[in-house]
Enzyme design. Sequence first.
Site, mmCIF file in Angstrom:
data_model
loop_
_atom_site.group_PDB
_atom_site.id
_atom_site.type_symbol
_atom_site.label_atom_id
_atom_site.label_comp_id
_atom_site.label_asym_id
_atom_site.label_seq_id
_atom_site.Cartn_x
_atom_site.Cartn_y
_atom_site.Cartn_z
ATOM 1 N N ASP A 1 54.705 34.815 25.439
ATOM 2 C CA ASP A 1 56.054 35.285 25.085
ATOM 3 C C ASP A 1 56.492 36.349 26.084
ATOM 4 O OD1 ASP A 1 56.116 33.722 22.837
ATOM 5 O OD2 ASP A 1 56.276 35.378 21.405
ATOM 6 N N LYS B 1 63.130 29.283 21.945
ATOM 7 C CA LYS B 1 63.086 28.978 20.513
ATOM 8 C C LYS B 1 64.465 28.714 19.930
ATOM 9 C CE LYS B 1 59.103 32.025 19.518
ATOM 10 N NZ LYS B 1 58.041 31.083 19.134
ATOM 11 N N GLY C 1 53.193 37.826 15.113
ATOM 12 C CA GLY C 1 53.561 39.238 15.138
ATOM 13 C C GLY C 1 52.636 40.145 14.361
ATOM 14 N N GLY D 1 48.864 35.317 16.101
ATOM 15 C CA GLY D 1 47.831 36.305 15.792
ATOM 16 C C GLY D 1 46.785 36.486 16.869
ATOM 17 N N GLY E 1 51.938 35.586 21.562
ATOM 18 C CA GLY E 1 53.273 36.147 21.380
ATOM 19 C C GLY E 1 53.283 37.621 21.715
ATOM 20 N N SER E 2 53.100 38.430 20.676
ATOM 21 C CA SER E 2 53.169 39.877 20.855
ATOM 22 C C SER E 2 51.896 40.423 21.493
ATOM 23 C CB SER E 2 53.371 40.526 19.484
ATOM 24 O OG SER E 2 54.284 39.772 18.721
#
Lengths: 205, 301
Positions: free
Chosen positions: B31, B88, B160, B221, B242-243
């Site tokens: 991301d 997205k 997240g 995750g 992602g994060s």
Amino acid sequence: MSTEASAPARLAAEPPLVGVLALQGDFEAHERMLGAIGVRTRQVRVPADLDGLDALVLPGGESTVMSLGVAREGLAEPLRALAAAGLPMFGTCAGMIMLDREHLGILDVVAERNAFGRQLHSFEASFELDGVPGGPVHAIFIRAPWIREHGPAVSVLASVDGHPVAVRQGLVLALSFHPELTGEDRLHRFFLSLAGLLPEPAKED
Amino acid sequence: MSTNGHIARDESTFTTKAGLAEMLKGGVIMDVVTPEQARIAEAAGAAAVMALERVPADIRRDGGVARMSDPEMIKGIQEAVSIPVMAKARIGHFAEAQVLEALEVDYIDESEVLTPADTANHIDKWAFKAPFVCGATNLGEALRRIGEGAAMIRSKGEAGTGDIVNAVTHLRKIRSEIRWLTVLGPEELASAAKELQAPLPLVRQVAADGNLPVVLFCAGGIATPADASLVMQLGAEGVFVGSGIFKSSNPEQRARAIVEATTHYADPERVAAASTGLGAAMESIETSKLGAEQLLSPRGW
């Protein structure tokens, strides 16, 4: 038809061992296809994995990821040395890019990345390939490169709209497309045959 | 020389859509929210980037409605890198997907991380030339998405959080339901399809192949190299982070480490080396402490 000589046919008790560069990409698809033809395969991630190989496949994937992986693992010099010593190599898509002058420098070509455009312009097409019997091959092009320029030792086996997409230099074969995804093994057999590694068909009793 | 005349091209077939996911295998999709982050991701070995305005951790913190990103930001990222760019769309929001296709993004993620736009229907993905990846928590959900035209599946996890537990649950569930199908008799598959709420032809195909008909990645995750190794060993064919990267203390080094651990996932010494001296992971949330209304993975039907 190409007039380049193939390597001498191999007389071996066990099937040839073909390495498949496994840093990232669709290496398992190549392994499945090679395994079905009857050669042994080994995933190559570090230099020690190169010991005793009869040929090497550089699969499809992302060439930026493979380049970084080759640098991280110290694979560039061993790969160049093996190519210089005559190890047959077969690159598809990102694998073709890896072999070019601007990457490993094993093939005297410059590959243009994503030359056919972004994913929306990925396509399938059928065409004849010099030296591959049995009629047109069905080819899958995914964000594919083409050959922008090449040296005199390189033969072009097929082109799409004037751009070379299949080339050969000695025992090195490179394609812009993905025979490993078609379920049709003629191009893998073609490569193994160039390399003198094609197993004999099983004898009937 | 072979024919050099114009060759007929069949563009954007399901084979080319699913084929791009094959090319991403063994890779890490990261991301990114700016062109600068996209360049860092590419230089660290990302196989693709997911362009979005806020990473899931920030969406979670900020609340409100999360939508498709501004096309200007997506274009900036497309210009910054040569690897595939994904973006997205909200679940069921086919107009957002049309916009993303018009921007020529390489993959559209119909994502539960954004606020769903339709409470009953997902996008008809067959209507698009752009390929779609969709999330799934179990095999039935994965096969419903494939039935709607998805060319790649990612297990959902809980985006997240930095907590791997739901990613493991979803991945194990998908893999174990695939194994279950392979031991059923042909006459039992119709009832299995009913139980899974999945199209029977796809259920038959999975039972015969022992695998999904498209590539399966893991998402939601992943925060460490060992997390990547864990999900690869559980049968993921690549990972979305992602994060986990740009919310950590040293994104560049962590990105490289997760790429290395994904390639060498089966070699604990390499994963150990990649895990060493990375600084702090993202600020994390224990998923079991979240209320039902805060969970993203139940979104989708």
